[in-house]
Scaffold this active site. Structure first.
Site, short mmCIF file in Angstrom:
data_model
loop_
_atom_site.label_atom_id
_atom_site.label_comp_id
_atom_site.label_asym_id
_atom_site.label_seq_id
_atom_site.Cartn_x
_atom_site.Cartn_y
_atom_site.Cartn_z
N TYR A 28 0.93 -1.26 -0.03
CA TYR A 28 -0.02 -0.03 0.07
C TYR A 28 0.74 1.14 -0.01
O TYR A 28 1.88 1.24 0.82
CB TYR A 28 -0.86 0.14 1.12
N TYR A 85 -1.82 4.54 -10.34
CA TYR A 85 -2.90 3.58 -11.14
C TYR A 85 -4.20 4.10 -10.81
O TYR A 85 -4.82 4.76 -11.60
CB TYR A 85 -2.49 2.07 -10.75
#
Lengths: 239, 128
Positions: free
Chosen positions: A136, A184
């Site tokens: 993350y 992304y």
């Protein structure tokens, strides 16, 4: 504040933080689904508007819509499915403080260290054996903290570790191979993308971003205020 | 379980004092305020004054503020450690945000922030 403290204790630089964003952007360039694919340089990161000093806009994840899903089933059921399965080899979770002021050590994620250690122990492998790592990346500092917590580098050495394109395509460590939350997408709950990208890599479906011979993958989610952690180790079907 | 009454804390801030709690069972200093001691679970906690002085452990300078604080930017927010055992996140005031440093000595300087509450802010002990 964690980034500032990391700088204070270890000499981590804005340029080293920017390396993380630049590497993510280079992976995103290989992912046709990624929102931000245009080239990004360290200078470009440092020239982007300051959000919360020392984090610039490009040190912070995107804000997007998005959704993902995974299907988990038993081993016998998986044998009849359309795609080869990816095995869940291990999983672990841990949590630490509630508020950032209660974090025992701002530059050490105890929760990530624990969930990573326990997951690797359950899988019976060492972190060096992992072929592809998806973790993350709410902010660039989150990546440095997690690299250190998982044992991919020593405490405090995250900044030096990512220098020179080490986590970019072609580098020593295939990290956030879909472009991450930084380039992304980031619809709030990013964790599902850690798993879907790890699965793509282990199935050999990652297209231009495919890591050759990826057999073992690690997905690591972070929540709260760097206070909760979940680690999953995945293995390719015939690996 | 007893509700936590925060009135003593906020009244303390208004008169320029930062209050913490002490557990009457195990003696541990407790902060942020709790209804029960996080160390031993005892429900008996007493308010006591801290020195109100401490140092900046970490800080950030906010350029993109949450709603209600846009007019204040850029402003500094610090993780302040008071008396070595009271840690809180607080606005740093009466100084140039760019002059804030890790380790800087600060003292309690209550201030009305955007939403109107008198908040426990901190100011440098010596002007940088």
């Amino acid at each position: 504040m964690i980034a500032r403290r990391h700088m204070h204790e270890y000499g981590t630089t804005p340029e080293q933080l920017a390396e993380v964003a630049v590497a993510s952007r280079r992976w995103a360039a290989l992912n046709e689904r990624a929102l931000r694919r245009e080239p990004l340089t360290i200078e470009g990161v440092l020239a982007s508007p300051m959000i919360v000093d020392p984090l610039h806009r490009h040190d912070c994840c995107l804000v997007t819509d998005g959704a993902g899903a995974i299907v988990v089933c038993s081993e016998p059921r998986a044998s009849g499915c359309a795609h080869p399965p990816v095995w869940v080899l291990a999983h672990a979770t841990a949590h630490e403080h509630h508020a950032i002021a209660s974090m025992p050590n701002l530059t050490t994620s105890t929760a990530a260290a624990r969930s990573g250690r326990e997951a690797l122990a359950m899988a019976g492998i060492h972190i060096e054996e992992i072929d592809v790592v998806e973790l993350y990346d709410s902010f660039t500092i989150t990546v440095l903290m997690t690299l250190e917590a998982l044992g991919l580098c020593a405490p405090g050495e995250g900044g030096a570790f990512v220098e020179g394109g080490r986590i970019a395509p072609g580098g020593d460590l295939a990290l956030n191979t879909n472009g991450g939350g930084l380039s992304y997408c980031h619809p709030g709950m990013y964790g599902i993308y850690l798993l879907t990208e790890a699965v793509r890599q282990l199935r050999g479906e990652a297209g231009p971003a495919q890591v050759p011979n990826a057999r073992l993958g690690l997905a690591h989610g972070t929540g709260g205020v760097l206070s909760t952690a979940a680690t999953v180790v995945l293995g390719a079907a015939d690996g | 379980m007893a509700d936590l009454d925060l009135q003593p804390f906020w009244r303390g801030v208004e008169r320029g004092e930062l209050l913490a709690q002490r557990c009457l069972a195990c003696g541990r200093r407790v902060f942020y305020p709790r209804a029960v001691c996080p160390a031993c679970g005892a429900p008996r906690l007493a308010w006591e004054a801290t020195s109100g002085s401490g140092q900046v452990h970490a800080y950030t300078i906010v350029h993109r503020a949450p709603p209600g604080f846009e007019d204040d930017t850029p402003y500094a927010v610090g993780l302040v450690v008071v008396d070595d055992d009271v840690r809180l996140v607080a606005r740093l005031v009466d100084c140039d945000p760019q002059a804030v440093r890790v380790g800087m000595r600060v003292r309690l300087a209550p201030r009305a922030l955007a939403e109107g509450t008198i908040a426990p802010c901190f100011a440098p002990t010596e002007v940088a």
